[in-house]
Design a protein around this motif. Structure first.
Motif, PDB file in Angstrom:
ATOM      1  N   UNK A 109       0.843  -1.193   0.000  1.00  0.00           N
ATOM      2  CA  UNK A 109       0.000   0.000   0.000  1.00  0.00           C
ATOM      3  C   UNK A 109       0.877   1.240   0.000  1.00  0.00           C
ATOM      4  N   UNK A 110       0.431   2.244  -0.707  1.00  0.00           N
ATOM      5  CA  UNK A 110       1.097   3.543  -0.691  1.00  0.00           C
ATOM      6  C   UNK A 110       0.878   4.186   0.678  1.00  0.00           C
ATOM      7  N   UNK A 111       1.760   5.093   1.093  1.00  0.00           N
ATOM      8  CA  UNK A 111       1.523   5.808   2.347  1.00  0.00           C
ATOM      9  C   UNK A 111       0.157   6.504   2.314  1.00  0.00           C
ATOM     10  N   UNK A 112      -0.513   6.471   3.445  1.00  0.00           N
ATOM     11  CA  UNK A 112      -1.821   7.111   3.538  1.00  0.00           C
ATOM     12  C   UNK A 112      -2.636   6.535   4.673  1.00  0.00           C
ATOM     13  N   UNK A 113      -3.874   6.960   4.754  1.00  0.00           N
ATOM     14  CA  UNK A 113      -4.811   6.497   5.778  1.00  0.00           C
ATOM     15  C   UNK A 113      -5.880   5.675   5.073  1.00  0.00           C
ATOM     16  N   UNK A 153     -11.084  -4.878  14.148  1.00  0.00           N
ATOM     17  CA  UNK A 153     -10.280  -5.723  15.036  1.00  0.00           C
ATOM     18  C   UNK A 153     -10.025  -5.041  16.380  1.00  0.00           C
ATOM     19  N   UNK A 154      -9.952  -5.830  17.411  1.00  0.00           N
ATOM     20  CA  UNK A 154      -9.678  -5.330  18.756  1.00  0.00           C
ATOM     21  C   UNK A 154      -8.352  -4.581  18.774  1.00  0.00           C
ATOM     22  N   UNK A 155      -8.341  -3.422  19.439  1.00  0.00           N
ATOM     23  CA  UNK A 155      -7.123  -2.637  19.582  1.00  0.00           C
ATOM     24  C   UNK A 155      -6.820  -1.717  18.405  1.00  0.00           C
ATOM     25  N   UNK A 156      -7.698  -1.674  17.399  1.00  0.00           N
ATOM     26  CA  UNK A 156      -7.503  -0.819  16.223  1.00  0.00           C
ATOM     27  C   UNK A 156      -8.386   0.415  16.363  1.00  0.00           C
ATOM     28  N   UNK A 162     -12.257   0.270  10.857  1.00  0.00           N
ATOM     29  CA  UNK A 162     -10.922   0.375  11.415  1.00  0.00           C
ATOM     30  C   UNK A 162     -10.088   1.325  10.589  1.00  0.00           C
ATOM     31  N   UNK A 163      -9.040   1.864  11.213  1.00  0.00           N
ATOM     32  CA  UNK A 163      -8.152   2.805  10.540  1.00  0.00           C
ATOM     33  C   UNK A 163      -6.742   2.221  10.498  1.00  0.00           C
ATOM     34  N   UNK A 164      -6.178   2.180   9.297  1.00  0.00           N
ATOM     35  CA  UNK A 164      -4.807   1.722   9.082  1.00  0.00           C
ATOM     36  C   UNK A 164      -4.031   2.897   8.519  1.00  0.00           C
ATOM     37  N   UNK A 165      -2.927   3.279   9.204  1.00  0.00           N
ATOM     38  CA  UNK A 165      -2.099   4.404   8.761  1.00  0.00           C
ATOM     39  C   UNK A 165      -0.764   3.861   8.292  1.00  0.00           C
TER      40      UNK A 165
END
Length: 68
Positions: free
Chosen positions: A29-33, A48-51, A63-66
Motif C-alpha cells: 500500500x502507498x503511504x496514507x490512511x 479488530x480489537x485494539x484498532x 478500522x483505521x490503518x495508517x
C-alpha cells in the motif's frame, strides 16, 4: 476470515491462516490512511480489537490503518 477496505473497493478478500494461527494478507500500500473491516464466517463486519475506529457513514465503524 476476510478483509475489506478502501484498497479493495470494499470487496472482501480472504486471509490465509499462518503457521502460528494468525490471519495473514500481504499487501503493498502507498503511504496514507485507509479504512477497513474484518468479516468472520461471512457475518458482521467488525473492527479488530485494539484498532482505532471511525464512523463508516452507515451507522457502524471502520478500522483505521495508517501507512507512514
Amino acid at each position: 476470515v476476510e478483509v475489506a477496505g478502501d484498497w479493495t473497493g470494499w470487496k472482501p478478500v480472504p486471509l490465509t491462516r499462518g503457521p502460528e494461527g494468525r490471519w495473514i494478507l500481504h499487501l503493498q500500500l502507498e503511504p496514507g490512511v485507509y479504512r477497513f473491516n474484518l468479516i468472520v464466517d461471512g457475518g458482521r463486519w467488525i473492527v479488530p480489537e485494539g484498532v482505532a475506529a471511525v464512523d463508516d457513514g452507515f451507522g457502524g465503524k471502520a478500522g483505521v490503518l495508517v501507512i507512514p
